[in-house]
Design an enzyme around this catalytic site. Structure first.
Site, PDB file in Angstrom:
ATOM      1  N   LYS A   1       0.873  -1.191   0.000  1.00  0.00           N
ATOM      2  CA  LYS A   1       0.000   0.000   0.000  1.00  0.00           C
ATOM      3  C   LYS A   1       0.904   1.234   0.000  1.00  0.00           C
ATOM      4  O   LYS A   1       1.397   1.658   1.045  1.00  0.00           O
ATOM      5  CB  LYS A   1      -0.912  -0.034   1.235  1.00  0.00           C
ATOM      6  CG  LYS A   1      -1.592   1.308   1.580  1.00  0.00           C
ATOM      7  CD  LYS A   1      -2.544   1.777   0.486  1.00  0.00           C
ATOM      8  CE  LYS A   1      -3.117   3.155   0.810  1.00  0.00           C
ATOM      9  NZ  LYS A   1      -2.202   4.272   0.486  1.00  0.00           N
TER      10      LYS A   1
ATOM     11  N   GLU B   1       8.842   1.640  11.405  1.00  0.00           N
ATOM     12  CA  GLU B   1       9.988   2.539  11.222  1.00  0.00           C
ATOM     13  C   GLU B   1       9.392   3.935  11.216  1.00  0.00           C
ATOM     14  O   GLU B   1       8.778   4.353  10.231  1.00  0.00           O
ATOM     15  CB  GLU B   1      10.695   2.174   9.914  1.00  0.00           C
ATOM     16  CG  GLU B   1      12.115   2.689   9.846  1.00  0.00           C
ATOM     17  CD  GLU B   1      12.184   4.061   9.216  1.00  0.00           C
ATOM     18  OE1 GLU B   1      12.136   5.055   9.982  1.00  0.00           O
ATOM     19  OE2 GLU B   1      12.276   4.138   7.988  1.00  0.00           O
TER      20      GLU B   1
ATOM     21  N   CYS C   1      14.014  10.410   7.212  1.00  0.00           N
ATOM     22  CA  CYS C   1      13.876  10.141   8.660  1.00  0.00           C
ATOM     23  C   CYS C   1      15.209  10.175   9.395  1.00  0.00           C
ATOM     24  O   CYS C   1      15.254  10.493  10.578  1.00  0.00           O
ATOM     25  CB  CYS C   1      13.243   8.776   8.902  1.00  0.00           C
ATOM     26  SG  CYS C   1      11.658   8.615   8.122  1.00  0.00           S
TER      27      CYS C   1
ATOM     28  N   GLU D   1      10.692  17.045  14.463  1.00  0.00           N
ATOM     29  CA  GLU D   1      11.272  16.709  13.157  1.00  0.00           C
ATOM     30  C   GLU D   1      10.829  17.766  12.128  1.00  0.00           C
ATOM     31  O   GLU D   1       9.629  17.958  11.914  1.00  0.00           O
ATOM     32  CB  GLU D   1      10.754  15.327  12.752  1.00  0.00           C
ATOM     33  CG  GLU D   1      11.391  14.758  11.525  1.00  0.00           C
ATOM     34  CD  GLU D   1      10.942  13.304  11.270  1.00  0.00           C
ATOM     35  OE1 GLU D   1       9.795  12.958  11.589  1.00  0.00           O
ATOM     36  OE2 GLU D   1      11.756  12.540  10.736  1.00  0.00           O
TER      37      GLU D   1
END
Ligand code: SIN
Length: 475
Positions: free
Chosen positions: A171, A246, A280, A378
């Site tokens: 997906k 993750e 990331c 972030e």
């Protein structure tokens, strides 16, 4: 081009609603994909479940040969895959080419590693018993992937899952489904039996709800935000699914005064501005020892000024657009609020909407501190805040302050100091004098709210295996 779903070896969904895919550099339409409903999602689950019984029983060497074919096809279609990736995601073409190679490396590495899924024998406590451990594939896997690495985040899941004997429902996100479609077409060309690889595009919440509620789906592997990861973990509890997560990061880099500053500056730049900071594990905050703070920040500012921002398709572009307006607003907010709180802009500091795309200048901020958003959240953009520290311990302590623990970096030529920093960091990945630690053969994943489990390396294979212990009594 209108793209379809791939279920049970067939492209399907001609009559479904369509989702338009845009180029983030200029809002040009680059294609459409079908939007799966509950019905197609259930069909994909059934197909994967049915295919599992035969795929899981193939010899590892046979599964490996399909993966080898897929690797060869990816290499043959490297430029084409990279072009699709840049047109829907925006990263510079040279980076897309690098990502296709990185993505293919997972397929190649797990094609080989699948042949080494070993069990073991355990000495028993009595002479009439034989104890052994065997490894079996977990079953049907739902692989939910992000837009920032449209190919590698699929193959990092697909490679080990298929090699282990699992069947997969991929997906991809609504922003970058076209790279996924092309990859699945290559899977079809590689000859994977029907139902082994399935592709669903469409609404993430609708599809995820069906996948997570299904008892046939035994594992969910997700790369994306911590917020969504937490939701999936909650939903996975309904059927006690095996999960690999993750999630978000907020990577610190600690630069000690004995570092090779030139190498450190190059590594920090490469990490930070890769994919316009939408990575990331990219360095998000830098802590520099006071002795070299001014010199190092100047070096960063000078190098950053050389970067060219623009449409990733253009020759010479180093930094592409931000994926969308929301991402751009977040970057702009981190910078403007830091400036209001006393940060100094050494380079960049501004963005613009141009030709429908959102671009932000590669930015270096100094005089930052932990009261600022940019040091705690972030950013997912090309912003490099640099804070002064007075000791190694202060660097470690500040690095560990956020709830994230994905990747961290240290720059020092001292073995003892570097070792102490590495051991003190609560992070799953540490780059020591290295801004690019990712590799197919190495474990990737985080501590704390950055995730559960590892992808890549032997750990990444283990994530798709169940352990079965057999105790046999003999006469
Ligand atoms: C990520 O942003 O999660 C992927 C980065 C990498 O694999 O190097």
């Amino acid at each position: 081009m209108d793209q379809l779903l791939y279920i049970n070896g067939k492209w399907t969904g001609e009559n479904l609603d369509k989702i338009t895919v845009y180029n983030p550099a200029n809002r040009d339409v680059v294609g459409t994909v079908a939007s799966a409903t509950e019905q197609e999602t259930q069909a994909a689950i059934s197909a994967a479940e049915e295919a599992f019984s035969s795929w899981s029983r193939l010899a590892a060497y046979e599964r490996s040969s399909y993966l080898e074919k897929l690797y060869t096809l990816m290499m043959e279609h490297k430029e084409e895959l990279a072009t699709i990736m840049t047109s829907e995601m925006g990263k510079p073409l040279k980076e897309s080419l690098g990502e296709v190679q990185y993505a293919a490396d997972f397929i190649k590495w797990y094609a080989e590693e699948g042949k080494r899924v070993y069990g073991r024998n355990i000495p028993a406590s009595t002479s009439n018993k034989r104890l052994s451990v065997i490894k079996q594939p977990v079953g049907v896997v739902a692989a939910i992937t992000p837009w920032n690495f449209p190919a590698a985040m699929i193959t990092r899941k697909l490679g080990p899952a298929l090699a282990a004997g699992c069947t997969v429902i991929v997906k991809p996100p609504k922003e970058t489904p076209l790279t996924a479609v092309r990859l699945v077409e290559l899977c079809e060309e590689a000859g994977f039996p029907k139902g082994v690889v399935n592709l669903l595009t469409g609404s993430s919440s609708l599809i995820a709800k069906e996948l997570m509620g299904s008892t046939a789906v035994k594992k969910v592997t997700f790369t994306g935000s911590t917020e969504v990861g937490k939701m999936l973990i909650e939903q996975s509890a309904q059927t006690v699914k095996n999960v690999s997560m993750e999630l978000g990061g907020h990577a610190p880099a600690i630069v000690l005064e004995d570092a090779d500053l030139e190498n450190a500056a190059k590594a920090v730049m490469a990490s930070k501005f890769r994919n316009a900071g939408q990575t990331c594990i990219c360095i998000n905050r830098v802590y520099v020892k006071e002795e070299v703070y001014d010199t190092f920040t100047e070096m960063l500012a000078k190098e950053t000024a050389k970067l060219t921002v623009g449409n990733g398709m253009k020759e010479g572009v180093d930094v592409g657009p931000i994926i969308n307006e929301e991402g751009y607003e977040k970057v702009a907010k981190h910078v403007s609020s830091a400036i209001k709180q006393g940060a100094t802009v050494l380079q960049g500091g501004e963005g613009e909407e141009r030709d429908g795309g959102y671009f932000y200048q590669p930015t270096v901020l100094k005089d930052v501190n932990h009261d600022m958003l940019v040091m705690n959240e972030e950013t997912f953009g090309p912003v490099l805040p640099v804070q002064k520290i007075s000791s190694d311990e202060e660097g470690i302590s500040l690095a560990n302050t956020t709830p994230f623990g994905l990747a961290a970096y240290v720059f020092t030529e001292s073995l003892s100091r570097g070792t102490a920093v590495v051991e003190g960091l609560d992070y799953g990945i540490v780059g020591w004098n290295d801004g690019a630690p990712s590799a197919a053969q190495a474990p990737f994943g985080g501590f704390k709210e950055s995730g559960i489990g590892r992808e890549g390396g032997i750990e990444g294979m283990e994530a798709y295996l169940e352990t079965k212990y057999v105790s046999m009594q003999v006469k």
